[in-house]
Design an enzyme around this catalytic site. Structure first.
Site, mmCIF file in Angstrom:
data_model
loop_
_atom_site.group_PDB
_atom_site.id
_atom_site.type_symbol
_atom_site.label_atom_id
_atom_site.label_comp_id
_atom_site.label_asym_id
_atom_site.label_seq_id
_atom_site.Cartn_x
_atom_site.Cartn_y
_atom_site.Cartn_z
ATOM 1 N N ALA A 135 44.374 27.243 39.502
ATOM 2 C CA ALA A 135 44.595 28.460 40.287
ATOM 3 C C ALA A 135 43.290 29.238 40.436
ATOM 4 O O ALA A 135 42.999 29.800 41.504
ATOM 5 C CB ALA A 135 45.654 29.328 39.614
ATOM 6 N N SER B 257 51.151 23.917 29.607
ATOM 7 C CA SER B 257 50.696 24.652 30.796
ATOM 8 C C SER B 257 49.515 23.945 31.459
ATOM 9 O O SER B 257 49.214 24.185 32.628
ATOM 10 C CB SER B 257 50.319 26.094 30.447
ATOM 11 O OG SER B 257 49.336 26.144 29.432
ATOM 12 N N HIS C 7 42.556 22.014 29.168
ATOM 13 C CA HIS C 7 42.556 23.428 29.549
ATOM 14 C C HIS C 7 41.401 24.054 28.777
ATOM 15 O O HIS C 7 41.560 24.576 27.683
ATOM 16 C CB HIS C 7 43.876 24.089 29.167
ATOM 17 C CG HIS C 7 43.883 25.588 29.326
ATOM 18 N ND1 HIS C 7 43.456 26.221 30.472
ATOM 19 C CD2 HIS C 7 44.246 26.574 28.464
ATOM 20 C CE1 HIS C 7 43.576 27.533 30.314
ATOM 21 N NE2 HIS C 7 44.043 27.774 29.107
ATOM 22 N N ALA D 188 50.755 39.440 24.327
ATOM 23 C CA ALA D 188 50.466 39.762 25.728
ATOM 24 C C ALA D 188 50.822 38.627 26.679
ATOM 25 O O ALA D 188 51.348 38.857 27.771
ATOM 26 C CB ALA D 188 48.992 40.135 25.875
ATOM 27 N N VAL D 189 50.557 37.368 26.281
ATOM 28 C CA VAL D 189 50.878 36.240 27.157
ATOM 29 C C VAL D 189 52.383 36.090 27.310
ATOM 30 O O VAL D 189 52.912 35.969 28.427
ATOM 31 C CB VAL D 189 50.262 34.936 26.622
ATOM 32 C CG1 VAL D 189 50.783 33.731 27.414
ATOM 33 C CG2 VAL D 189 48.745 34.988 26.683
#
Length: 316
Positions: free
Chosen positions: A152, A145, A177, A13-14
């Site tokens: 965000a 990432s 993260h 999905a990513v």
């Protein structure tokens, strides 16, 4: 101008959310999908190709490939790995995904690849570090990432509280993260006005900022609980990073860059402000953090360093 070629490793999905975002923005002309499940990769390629006639910037090809296709790629995006389970932290996944990352890294190195790698497999700080150590590639050519998605989320939540657009908010989370990331409110602003002034004017409180921080850091758990995975947000973020690379934008982003004494730490990739261009990340922007911010970042880096050592042991 030669066609831009992007290889995706991991068509879950990513990964497919990234490609979907990329083709809608016209980021590359050639896309190659690699996955252990070739049928799934082929299905994704066929499905994505169906929209080409309607895109504002059509691409030349999207197909299933092998690691030999990495040889002349401009960018490789790695999203492969087992997903995060409900109630599980990203750190909990480290041993399984470190072994997967090692195998991917060795195949990519064998291909003769010399472009830019963007890593989004979790736990991303650990796996970006593993990829760097296994491949021996230039540290600047590897981008995690980082806390781009976390930041965000922070921006969106601040924007909602102040009733402004998310793009008008400059606010970041640094470090892992994940659960140990730390907010850097000393650099935060809305429409160029420091967030501290909004606090002083009573438009937002310190308690509300703490609540926003908590919600941003734990947003993934909320999404996973409701629909088992997060993928649209990170897919858009990855497309933004790749665009900054292929378009040589010199864009400041909260990505995973390799610390070599920056902010007092070295030997790991983690979320810090860095400039992204067609060489990868060119340099880290070293802010003067407050004592509280530095302590939070120190704690995050210490935890990551410990987990990196577990990952190293797992892939020996």
């Amino acid at each position: 101008m030669k066609n831009r070629k992007v290889v995706l490793v991991g068509t879950g999905a990513v990964g497919t959310s990234f490609v979907y975002s990329a083709i809608n923005q016209g980021i590359a002309q050639e896309y190659v999908l690699i996955d252990v499940n070739v049928d799934v990769a082929e299905g994704q390629a066929l499905d994505l190709a169906d929209g080409n006639a309607f895109l504002p910037h059509s691409f030349a090809s999207i197909r299933v490939g092998t690691y030999s296709d990495c040889h002349d790629a401009d960018v490789i995006v790695i999203t492969a790995g087992r997903p995060q389970k409900p109630g599980e932290t990203r750190i909990d996944m480290v041993a399984d995904n470190a072994k997967i990352m090692k195998s991917i890294a060795l195949e990519i190195k064998k291909s003769g690849f010399s472009g830019i790698t963007v890593v989004a497999a979790n736990p991303v700080d650990i796996l970006t570090t593993v990829y760097y150590e296994v491949t021996g590639f230039d540290k600047h050519s590897i981008i995690g990432s980082g806390t781009s998605l976390d930041s965000a989320r922070l921006r969106r939540l601040v924007a909602e509280k102040l009733n402004v657009g998310a793009k008008e908010v400059s606010a970041v989370l640094m470090g892992e993260h994940g659960d140990s990331s730390t907010p850097i409110w000393s650099t935060a602003s809305v429409m160029g006005k420091p967030i501290a002034q909004y606090v002083a004017e009573g438009k937002i409180t310190e308690a509300q900022l703490d609540e926003i921080t908590h919600d941003a850091i734990h947003m993934a758990y909320k999404i996973i609980e409701k629909k088992r995975a997060t993928f649209y947000g990170i897919g858009i973020v990855l497309a933004d990073i790749v665009r900054a690379v292929v378009c040589d934008e010199n864009k400041a982003m909260m990505v995973g860059a390799y610390l070599d004494g920056d902010f007092g730490h070295k030997g790991i990739y983690t979320g810090v402000p860095a400039i992204i261009n067609n060489n990868g990340w060119s340099h880290i922007i070293n802010w003067n953090l407050t004592a509280k911010e530095q302590a939070g970042f120190d704690a995050s880096c210490q935890q990551l360093t410990e987990v990196v050592n577990h990952a190293r042991a797992a892939i020996k």
